[in-house]
Design a protein around this motif. Sequence first.
Motif, PDB file in Angstrom:
ATOM      1  N   PRO A   1      11.300  -6.097  13.400  1.00 52.08           N
ATOM      2  CA  PRO A   1      12.493  -5.822  12.589  1.00 52.08           C
ATOM      3  C   PRO A   1      12.877  -6.989  11.688  1.00 52.08           C
ATOM      4  N   ARG A   2      12.662  -8.229  12.140  1.00 52.53           N
ATOM      5  CA  ARG A   2      12.972  -9.380  11.296  1.00 52.53           C
ATOM      6  C   ARG A   2      12.066  -9.408  10.059  1.00 52.53           C
ATOM      7  N   SER A   3      10.802  -9.099  10.253  1.00 52.01           N
ATOM      8  CA  SER A   3       9.865  -9.141   9.129  1.00 52.01           C
ATOM      9  C   SER A   3      10.088  -7.970   8.175  1.00 52.01           C
ATOM     10  N   ILE A   4      10.393  -6.793   8.714  1.00 52.72           N
ATOM     11  CA  ILE A   4      10.732  -5.659   7.849  1.00 52.72           C
ATOM     12  C   ILE A   4      11.958  -6.001   7.007  1.00 52.72           C
ATOM     13  N   ALA A   5      12.962  -6.579   7.659  1.00 50.11           N
ATOM     14  CA  ALA A   5      14.184  -6.953   6.950  1.00 50.11           C
ATOM     15  C   ALA A   5      13.907  -8.025   5.903  1.00 50.11           C
ATOM     16  N   PHE A   6      13.061  -8.986   6.256  1.00 46.42           N
ATOM     17  CA  PHE A   6      12.728 -10.072   5.318  1.00 46.42           C
ATOM     18  C   PHE A   6      12.051  -9.495   4.073  1.00 46.42           C
TER      19      PHE A   6
ATOM     20  N   ASP B   1       7.944   3.106   3.264  1.00 43.90           N
ATOM     21  CA  ASP B   1       9.072   2.710   2.422  1.00 43.90           C
ATOM     22  C   ASP B   1       8.921   1.293   1.882  1.00 43.90           C
ATOM     23  N   LEU B   2       8.092   0.488   2.570  1.00 42.77           N
ATOM     24  CA  LEU B   2       7.928  -0.899   2.147  1.00 42.77           C
ATOM     25  C   LEU B   2       6.989  -1.040   0.965  1.00 42.77           C
ATOM     26  N   GLY B   3       6.316   0.053   0.603  1.00 42.71           N
ATOM     27  CA  GLY B   3       5.434   0.009  -0.553  1.00 42.71           C
ATOM     28  C   GLY B   3       4.092  -0.601  -0.212  1.00 42.71           C
ATOM     29  N   PRO B   4       3.193  -0.677  -1.196  1.00 41.30           N
ATOM     30  CA  PRO B   4       1.846  -1.203  -0.967  1.00 41.30           C
ATOM     31  C   PRO B   4       1.847  -2.708  -0.788  1.00 41.30           C
ATOM     32  N   THR B   5       0.762  -3.208  -0.202  1.00 45.32           N
ATOM     33  CA  THR B   5       0.574  -4.644  -0.071  1.00 45.32           C
ATOM     34  C   THR B   5       0.553  -5.300  -1.444  1.00 45.32           C
ATOM     35  N   SER B   6       1.176  -6.449  -1.539  1.00 47.63           N
ATOM     36  CA  SER B   6       1.177  -7.175  -2.803  1.00 47.63           C
ATOM     37  C   SER B   6      -0.152  -7.882  -2.991  1.00 47.63           C
TER      38      SER B   6
ATOM     39  N   TRP C   1       4.726 -10.802  10.629  1.00 47.14           N
ATOM     40  CA  TRP C   1       5.288 -11.844   9.772  1.00 47.14           C
ATOM     41  C   TRP C   1       5.164 -11.407   8.321  1.00 47.14           C
ATOM     42  N   VAL C   2       5.681 -12.211   7.401  1.00 49.38           N
ATOM     43  CA  VAL C   2       5.651 -11.888   5.974  1.00 49.38           C
ATOM     44  C   VAL C   2       4.899 -12.982   5.231  1.00 49.38           C
ATOM     45  N   GLN C   3       4.048 -12.574   4.290  1.00 49.83           N
ATOM     46  CA  GLN C   3       3.263 -13.510   3.498  1.00 49.83           C
ATOM     47  C   GLN C   3       3.457 -13.261   2.009  1.00 49.83           C
ATOM     48  N   SER C   4       3.241 -14.292   1.230  1.00 48.82           N
ATOM     49  CA  SER C   4       3.085 -14.191  -0.220  1.00 48.82           C
ATOM     50  C   SER C   4       1.708 -14.761  -0.520  1.00 48.82           C
ATOM     51  N   GLY C   5       0.746 -13.878  -0.790  1.00 44.46           N
ATOM     52  CA  GLY C   5      -0.636 -14.333  -0.841  1.00 44.46           C
ATOM     53  C   GLY C   5      -1.033 -14.804   0.544  1.00 44.46           C
ATOM     54  N   GLY C   6      -1.536 -16.024   0.651  1.00 43.09           N
ATOM     55  CA  GLY C   6      -1.905 -16.573   1.947  1.00 43.09           C
ATOM     56  C   GLY C   6      -0.832 -17.462   2.550  1.00 43.09           C
TER      57      GLY C   6
END
Length: 202
Positions: A146-151, A106-111, A178-183
Amino acid sequence: MDTQADRYFLVPEEIGPALLRLWNCEPAEERDLRDLGRLKSTGVVVTDCEAPRRNFNPSTIILPSSELTELEPTQRRRIDAARAAAYQLKAWLGIRMRPMFEILADLGPTSALPDSTEAADARLLPIAAAFRATTGIFRQQDQCLPRSIAFKRMCMASGLRVSLVIGVTLDPFSAHAWVQSGGRVLNDTLERVRCFTPIFSA
């Protein structure tokens, strides 16, 4: 990472190429049958399985190299904190009620293209601040998934392209998300996530 069975396993380095050839439907080499036989004996590889393949394809993970920082204190709006809390509650319940494969799908592909513009940061900083405001409600210890999924979901709702990353350490074994945008790490510190080897992103 076996997302369908919700488990981790470490494949010996010498067997890794044989497993990738099998996954990519490439011609097997002479020693592959022996190597894959070792994996079959432990249940990592199965034969004559009627169910369709439902795990994710191997993906390239950008290693973390920086973290989201505030040049000035970000104003925390109550409505944003309430939304962050609602997203976390939904993620927490979902992990207990749904297969992990479905949640990650459901979170879709990696950006592949990071949003690192000034306009994107203007939307990311309030989200990060909102999640920090909920630490008194949702403990951070052992709740990273769960925090990272929610983020990520809250970022997606704001039109931001980010990646959920799962990493592990081996001695002793431990997993972290954790969550990343690029690196760039968005909801954690670079110092902490560098202790983990990324194995999956979505």
